[in-house]
Design an enzyme around this catalytic site. Structure first.
Site, PDB file in Angstrom:
ATOM      1  N   ASP A   1      -0.092   3.002   5.642  1.00  0.00           N
ATOM      2  CA  ASP A   1       0.976   3.192   6.003  1.00  0.00           C
ATOM      3  C   ASP A   1       1.255   3.689   7.433  1.00  0.00           C
ATOM      4  O   ASP A   1       2.200   3.898   8.112  1.00  0.00           O
ATOM      5  CB  ASP A   1       1.984   3.689   5.089  1.00  0.00           C
ATOM      6  CG  ASP A   1       2.149   2.901   3.733  1.00  0.00           C
ATOM      7  OD1 ASP A   1       2.267   1.685   4.021  1.00  0.00           O
ATOM      8  OD2 ASP A   1       2.012   3.628   2.622  1.00  0.00           O
TER       9      ASP A   1
ATOM     10  N   ASP B   1       2.484   6.661   1.831  1.00  0.00           N
ATOM     11  CA  ASP B   1       1.478   7.691   1.476  1.00  0.00           C
ATOM     12  C   ASP B   1       0.551   8.138   2.646  1.00  0.00           C
ATOM     13  O   ASP B   1      -0.249   9.070   2.405  1.00  0.00           O
ATOM     14  CB  ASP B   1       0.468   7.135   0.254  1.00  0.00           C
ATOM     15  CG  ASP B   1      -0.275   5.970   0.638  1.00  0.00           C
ATOM     16  OD1 ASP B   1      -0.150   5.385   1.949  1.00  0.00           O
ATOM     17  OD2 ASP B   1      -0.641   5.135  -0.234  1.00  0.00           O
TER      18      ASP B   1
ATOM     19  N   ASP C   1       6.922   2.224   1.047  1.00  0.00           N
ATOM     20  CA  ASP C   1       5.764   1.559   0.388  1.00  0.00           C
ATOM     21  C   ASP C   1       5.998   1.271  -0.700  1.00  0.00           C
ATOM     22  O   ASP C   1       6.545   2.125  -1.772  1.00  0.00           O
ATOM     23  CB  ASP C   1       4.529   2.381   0.821  1.00  0.00           C
ATOM     24  CG  ASP C   1       3.254   1.678   0.359  1.00  0.00           C
ATOM     25  OD1 ASP C   1       3.089   0.410   0.503  1.00  0.00           O
ATOM     26  OD2 ASP C   1       2.558   2.361  -0.133  1.00  0.00           O
TER      27      ASP C   1
END
Length: 643
Positions: free
Chosen positions: A544, A540, A346
């Site tokens: 996600d 995190d 990410d």
């Protein structure tokens, strides 16, 4: 709030917490469990040495000492083997070794049988050591778990168990105490050591409005904290759950070996009985020779080294990782990490810090950049928007003073408008304010993936301020290391394509998929899995979560503050350090290499020893040394991962 607090209660600094009291009473039991197996193995070896020295000189003393050595060295493994046979009908290597040792004694080879039991018990003690070391390192945080809290009420404060805390309760945290629950500071100011949860080496200032975590250590100030989560749902409790899960998970290779172990063990018993009963009729062996060859076969064919090839290595790897803030939900994920072909990151909060920073201040009017920044920061000083905070922070860092505007109006979706120093100022999106004079610079800055704010006054265009998310300093290094390990690196982000491409170029990522919704990240992961195989996702743990769950290995960056991180990820990096991603992949590859090394070595040794026995060129002592020596070697090879 403070006036109602009583100070005549028992000081938490002098009170004995329940865990401490229990540990004092149970210390000898813990030490016995930790060192008992090793002590029994060493005592067994000492008894064998004394028995060997007294052979032929003291009648029945020597056999008696050998017998005691059998009992001392084989007691633990005999119990494990009998329980496996009784509960699951499984004949394992523990009973095979005891049968072999007993058979050697029956045919008069007391020394060889006792030596077999000694080396087998020593290898078992080493395996137990690796398991205990892994669990101790995984559970090192548990010693920091708070047990009680000072509950504050209008009537004063009283000590209660953390299990009795409810959401909305207010707890008083005194200097030097552990914070008992995840919550928000209502009053007070102090430095808090969060190393146990976030891995931050420097204490963090906490004041009203800041979040704090259970298990962290308060500094010299006093805090009043509102409980936001019950004890069972705190970050600390989730870490405990993760540790408990890690104790029960096995890698796939170990599970396959466990399934085959019982069948293999019964096969060994069958071949041993065949060697004892049939050869005297076929090859004119004596019964003593047949029994002897059967005992040698029982020793050399037992899969001790194969069984010991995996878990000591995996547990040592988990222990090494735990000491560096890498928590695995089980041994299966250590090995799987070594087989990962793609790592997807990410962007926001993972490759970057998720904090905007001013990168460019451009002027078009009479003002210089300091005057422009002073005006922008003053106008934005009343806003809590991340862009506003970044502009004010930049002004403060450059020593530029801000004054509040005379009036302030927010234009939702566009920007802000304010009166400052007798002039009307507008700050906002380029589509709202930009003109032809800014077009060229605006195009350049947006092409670099930056967020651009236009500034206009009554007199026309004034300037542009560009901002960008702060890249983690280790991001480029970790991407390079992953590529050196042969892993493809991908960025999956919901951010704008230009911003994502700029960050990817800076850190060295070749593959970028941008403007993805959470469910689109899942679809993207499926495409990479079909293309390259085993895939890891690093995020995190908040937006996600779907991608972390669908990836073969989900890796959560920073457990603190991410409620879903410990639930969806397979690996949690407690330290907010991207380098741990490459460390975890390298650890998985190293663990896989050592496991393959051990299995190959163990298989070759067993094959050679069985062949030598059928050819009649190996004696029982050499069979014991060869078989048990190989077991010790694979265990010691696995324990290398502790370092």
């Amino acid at each position: 709030m403070k006036e109602g607090i009583k100070r005549d209660g028992l000081s938490p600094m002098t009170a004995c917490r329940p865990v401490e009291c229990i540990e004092k009473g149970a210390g000898w039991r813990r030490n016995l469990k930790r060192h008992g197996e090793g002590a029994a193995a060493l005592l067994c070896g000492l008894l064998i040495l004394v028995a060997w020295l007294t052979e032929g000189n003291a009648g029945y003393v020597s056999p008696f000492l050998y017998l005691v050595a059998y009992v001392v060295g084989g007691f633990v493994k005999a119990g494990e083997g009998i329980m496996a046979l009784y509960k699951a009908g499984k004949l394992d290597v523990n009973l095979l070794m005891l049968f072999a040792g007993g058979g050697a004694a029956v045919i008069g080879f007391w020394m060889e049988g006792a030596l077999l039991i000694f080396i087998f018990s020593l290898s078992g003690a080493l395996e137990s050591y690796s398991e205990q070391r892994s669990r101790r390192d995984l559970s090192s945080l548990l010693s920091l778990q708070p047990q009680s809290a000072w509950l504050w009420t209008k009537a004063g404060e009283r000590r209660i168990s953390i299990d009795a805390l409810k959401i909305g309760d207010v707890v008083a945290v005194k200097p030097g105490e552990q914070i008992p629950a995840d919550g928000t500071v209502l009053e007070g100011r102090s430095e808090v050591d969060q190393a146990a949860i976030t891995g931050e080496s420097v204490p963090v200032d906490k004041e009203a409005g800041n979040q704090v975590f259970a298990g962290t250590l308060n500094g010299q100030g006093s805090l009043f904290v509102r409980v936001d989560h019950p004890a069972s749902e705190s970050t600390f409790s989730k870490i405990v759950q993760l540790v408990e899960e890690a104790k029960t998970q096995q890698p796939p290779v170990q599970r396959r070996i466990d399934r085959l172990e019982g069948l293999y063990a019964w096969s060994i018993v069958a071949v041993t009985l065949w060697l004892i009963l049939v050869p005297p009729f076929l090859w004119e062996w004596t019964l003593q020779e047949s029994v002897y060859r059967g005992m040698v076969f029982l020793v050399v064919a037992s899969p001790c080294a194969v069984v010991a090839s995996i878990m000591p290595a995996v547990l040592s790897a988990m222990s090494w990782g735990a000491r560096r803030g890498m928590l695995f939900k089980g041994g299966a994920y250590v090995q799987s990490l070594g087989e990962v072909n793609v790592v997807a990151f990410d962007k926001t909060g993972t490759l970057t810090r998720g904090e905007l920073q001013v990168t460019d201040v451009l002027t078009f009017g009479a003002e210089d950049d300091k005057e422009l920044l002073a005006a922008a920061a003053s106008v934005e000083s009343l806003s809590e928007h991340p862009i506003a905070r970044a502009i004010v922070t930049q002004a403060n860092q450059r020593g530029i003073s801000c004054t509040q505007p005379e009036s302030f109006r927010s234009k939702t979706g566009y920007g802000v408008e304010a009166e400052w120093n007798g002039t009307t100022w507008r700050l906002g999106k380029p589509g709202w304010l930009a003109g032809d004079e800014e077009a060229e610079e605006l195009c350049r800055l947006e092409g670099e993936g930056k967020t651009v704010i236009c500034i206009r006054s009554d007199h026309g265009a004034v300037g542009l301020i560009a901002l960008r998310d702060t890249i983690r300093p280790e991001a480029r290094t970790v991407v390079r290391r992953l590529k050196e390990l042969g892993v493809q690196v991908v960025m999956l982000t919901g951010d704008r394509r230009q911003a994502a491409a700029a960050i990817a170029d800076e850190v060295g990522i070749d593959w970028v998929e941008a403007e993805l919704l959470p469910e689109e990240k899942v679809n993207a992961l499926h495409r990479w899995q079909r293309r390259f195989g085993l895939t890891a996702m690093v995020g995190d743990g908040v937006n996600d979560a779907p991608a972390l769950a669908v990836a073969d290995i989900g890796v959560a960056m920073g457990a603190a503050g991410s409620d879903v991180a410990l639930e969806t990820a397979r690996v949690v990096l407690m330290h907010d350090d991207l380098n741990r991603v490459a460390d975890a992949i390298a650890l998985g590859k190293r663990t896989g290499f050592i496991i393959r090394q051990n299995l190959l070595f163990a298989s070759v040794v067993i094959t050679c020893l069985i062949t030598a026995n059928f050819l009649g060129v190996i004696s029982l002592p050499f069979g014991v040394i060869g078989h048990e020596g190989s077991t010790l070697l694979v265990i010691l090879n696995g324990l290398r991962l502790l370092k």
